[in-house]
Design a protein around this motif. Structure first.
Motif, PDB file in Angstrom:
ATOM      1  N   THR A   1     -36.147 -80.197 -47.092  1.00 38.21           N
ATOM      2  CA  THR A   1     -36.270 -80.964 -48.344  1.00 38.21           C
ATOM      3  C   THR A   1     -35.022 -80.785 -49.207  1.00 38.21           C
ATOM      4  N   ASP A   2     -34.526 -79.566 -49.288  1.00 34.77           N
ATOM      5  CA  ASP A   2     -33.322 -79.307 -50.086  1.00 34.77           C
ATOM      6  C   ASP A   2     -32.123 -80.072 -49.512  1.00 34.77           C
ATOM      7  N   ILE A   3     -32.017 -80.070 -48.191  1.00 34.21           N
ATOM      8  CA  ILE A   3     -30.909 -80.788 -47.538  1.00 34.21           C
ATOM      9  C   ILE A   3     -30.987 -82.283 -47.894  1.00 34.21           C
TER      10      ILE A   3
ATOM     11  N   ALA B   1     -32.419 -83.587 -50.444  1.00 37.36           N
ATOM     12  CA  ALA B   1     -32.118 -83.742 -51.880  1.00 37.36           C
ATOM     13  C   ALA B   1     -30.610 -83.751 -52.117  1.00 37.36           C
ATOM     14  N   HIS B   2     -29.881 -82.869 -51.418  1.00 31.04           N
ATOM     15  CA  HIS B   2     -28.423 -82.828 -51.602  1.00 31.04           C
ATOM     16  C   HIS B   2     -27.782 -84.157 -51.202  1.00 31.04           C
ATOM     17  N   LEU B   3     -28.422 -84.839 -50.251  1.00 29.04           N
ATOM     18  CA  LEU B   3     -27.906 -86.130 -49.811  1.00 29.04           C
ATOM     19  C   LEU B   3     -28.260 -87.228 -50.815  1.00 29.04           C
TER      20      LEU B   3
ATOM     21  N   SER C   1     -32.416 -84.543 -60.162  1.00 30.87           N
ATOM     22  CA  SER C   1     -33.561 -83.868 -59.529  1.00 30.87           C
ATOM     23  C   SER C   1     -33.353 -82.357 -59.514  1.00 30.87           C
ATOM     24  N   HIS C   2     -32.113 -81.922 -59.255  1.00 34.50           N
ATOM     25  CA  HIS C   2     -31.843 -80.480 -59.268  1.00 34.50           C
ATOM     26  C   HIS C   2     -31.991 -79.896 -60.668  1.00 34.50           C
ATOM     27  N   ASN C   3     -31.479 -80.603 -61.661  1.00 28.28           N
ATOM     28  CA  ASN C   3     -31.617 -80.097 -63.042  1.00 28.28           C
ATOM     29  C   ASN C   3     -33.086 -79.950 -63.418  1.00 28.28           C
TER      30      ASN C   3
ATOM     31  N   ALA D   1     -40.498 -72.130 -54.586  1.00 26.63           N
ATOM     32  CA  ALA D   1     -39.321 -72.341 -53.736  1.00 26.63           C
ATOM     33  C   ALA D   1     -38.580 -73.594 -54.226  1.00 26.63           C
ATOM     34  N   HIS D   2     -37.256 -73.510 -54.223  1.00 32.17           N
ATOM     35  CA  HIS D   2     -36.409 -74.613 -54.697  1.00 32.17           C
ATOM     36  C   HIS D   2     -36.753 -75.930 -53.978  1.00 32.17           C
ATOM     37  N   GLY D   3     -36.909 -75.871 -52.663  1.00 28.66           N
ATOM     38  CA  GLY D   3     -37.210 -77.084 -51.897  1.00 28.66           C
ATOM     39  C   GLY D   3     -38.558 -77.672 -52.281  1.00 28.66           C
TER      40      GLY D   3
ATOM     41  N   GLY E   1     -40.058 -77.410 -55.169  1.00 27.87           N
ATOM     42  CA  GLY E   1     -39.894 -78.034 -56.488  1.00 27.87           C
ATOM     43  C   GLY E   1     -39.219 -79.392 -56.371  1.00 27.87           C
ATOM     44  N   LEU E   2     -38.245 -79.477 -55.473  1.00 25.77           N
ATOM     45  CA  LEU E   2     -37.541 -80.757 -55.280  1.00 25.77           C
ATOM     46  C   LEU E   2     -38.453 -81.819 -54.683  1.00 25.77           C
ATOM     47  N   ALA E   3     -39.370 -81.391 -53.806  1.00 31.59           N
ATOM     48  CA  ALA E   3     -40.290 -82.359 -53.177  1.00 31.59           C
ATOM     49  C   ALA E   3     -41.135 -83.049 -54.240  1.00 31.59           C
TER      50      ALA E   3
HETATM   51 ZN    ZN Z   1     -30.654 -77.772 -53.655  1.00 34.88          ZN
END
Ligand code: ZN
Ligand code: NZQ
Length: 392
Positions: A193-195, A197-199, A266-268, A280-282, A284-286
């Motif tokens: 998910t984090d990957i 998000a970075h994209l 989304s990261h902020n 977990a960061h991922g 939260g991003l989901a």
């Molecule tokens: Zn990230």
């Protein structure tokens, strides 16, 4: 496309047993007295730490160990690491673990050669000097193994902030996909998910005519969506792990982000969640991504429609592009749920009553007096509150 310079000189040793090269690599990049930094114990349990120490010993490299990095790494251990580096005259830091361990290592590396408080860097001071760092990555996620970034949480107020600078970029990173086979399924999914998000954070741009990086991003997201079910079904699928690991590096060393404005909303929004609830960061991003995208959709409907068609296989509705754009966001959400990610505040352990506080820290934290966060769009506290409400 905008003007840019790109220099990302990390040496990558990729593949099975690559961790056995650690000793030679530390030597090659000038280290002779190493701090080995690691997390809560997975690297002890897997035997990786022993193999790394053996590899250093084979090259007569001295080392000191400092474990205990927590996910969402804390400033307390960074101060401990800085003190240790000074006492032991450490000249190289070797991070053995995930993004949290690597980010903690970066903070120690800068703090050890700085007279002031290392937190200054996390309040905006440019990172110009640091001890050299190497990494042995154990989870494909944050991309810190190839990035000039570090994210640390200050216990006082539980403030999570990032710092950046070329001095933070690892001299080398060892990427052995087999090391990620011991990950719990949830952590594997958080990493994917984090990957993604970075994209997405790079895809959401206001720069026109960036077809090469658009296509690179689309290809990497497609590859993650293709490989993810394979590792969820079979954690020992080495090739799927390998593709995800290299994809995670490519997603965040900025080769896909050059020459274009980027988002990072989304990261902020997420960093406030993992700071306050220690999720977990991922994960939260989901929850954050679909809400942020839904809220900012009107800024550029065609960009969201484009990714919906090219990545998620949605049918383009020329009469109603917004419908296509929304279908793409829904497809992303369904994919994230399919790999076990949470979809709302409750599943994250977040509370509706905290929304005002979360949005305020997001917009005003860390000395930001503008009260706005800017990326793809510019948002004020009321907008960020509305985004958190969409996550309920
Ligand atoms: Zn990230
Ligand atoms: O601590 P141990 O025992 O090693 O367990 C970890 C941890 O509990 C476990 N783990 C890692 N590799 C394992 C394993 N367990 C079994 N087998 C393995 N092979 O996984 C858990 C999570 O580890 P962590 O390092 O926290 O994961 P991740 O790489 O996702 O890092 C998250 C942190 O990176 C930051 C995030 O905000 C978060 O603090 N980010 C850093 C970035 C950067 N520096 O460029 C960018 C990202 O956007 C992100 O913000």
């Amino acid at each position: 496309m905008e003007n840019f310079s790109f220099y990302a000189p990390t040496y990558f040793a990729f593949g099975k047993d690559a961790e056995n090269q650690c000793g030679q690599l530390v030597k090659r990049f000038g280290g002779s007295n190493v701090l080995i930094h690691f997390g809560g114990g997975s690297v002890i349990k897997s035997g990786l730490l022993d193999r790394v120490k053996k590899s250093l010993a084979a090259e007569n490299i001295a080392y000191t160990e400092l474990g205990g990095v927590k996910p969402n790494p804390r400033s307390g251990l960074v101060y401990e690491g800085i003190k240790l580096c000074r006492e032991k005259k450490i000249d190289f830091i070797l991070a053995v673990g995930g993004g949290s361990t690597i980010d903690s290592s970066k903070a120690i590396a800068a703090g050890a050669v700085y007279d002031g408080d290392f937190w200054d860097y996390y309040e905006g001071k440019p990172v110009e000097k640091a001890l050299p760092i190497g990494t042995v990555l154990t989870i494909a996620a944050a991309g810190s193994e190839g990035s000039p970034d570090s994210v640390i949480t200050k216990e006082d107020g539980m403030i999570k902030r990032g710092a950046s600078g070329e001095a933070y970029r690892p001299k080398f990173s060892v990427l052995n996909p087999a090391l990620t086979q011991t990950l719990p399924a949830y952590q594997t999914a958080c990493g994917i998910t984090d990957i993604i998000a970075h994209l997405y954070e790079r895809y959401l741009t206001n720069t026109k005519n960036v077809e090469v990086t658009d296509r690179m991003i689309e290809a990497l997201i497609l590859a993650m969506v293709n490989e993810a079910p394979k590792v969820m079904a079979n954690p020992n699928d080495y090739d799927a792990r390998a593709n995800i690991m290299w994809g995670g590096m490519m997603a965040h060393n900025n080769s896909c982000g050059v020459g274009r404005s980027q988002d990072w909303t989304s990261h902020n929004v997420e960093h406030e969640l993992s700071a306050l609830y220690d999720c977990a960061h991922g994960a939260g991003l989901a929850v954050a991504m679909p809400a942020v995208f839904t809220y900012t959709l009107q800024h550029d409907v065609m960009r969201f429609a484009k990714i919906a068609v090219r990545v998620w296989g949605c049918q383009m509705d020329f009469d109603n592009p917004e419908r296509t754009a929304k279908a793409g966001i829904e497809a992303l959400r369904n994919f994230l749920v399919s790999i076990g990610m949470p979809k709302n505040f409750a599943e994250l352990g977040a509370k509706e009553a905290d929304i005002e506080k979360l949005a305020h820290t997001c917009c005003y934290g860390n000395g930001n007096t503008s009260g706005k966060i800017s990326g793809f769009t510019t948002l004020e506290q009321k907008d960020v509150e509305a985004i958190y409400r969409l996550m309920l």
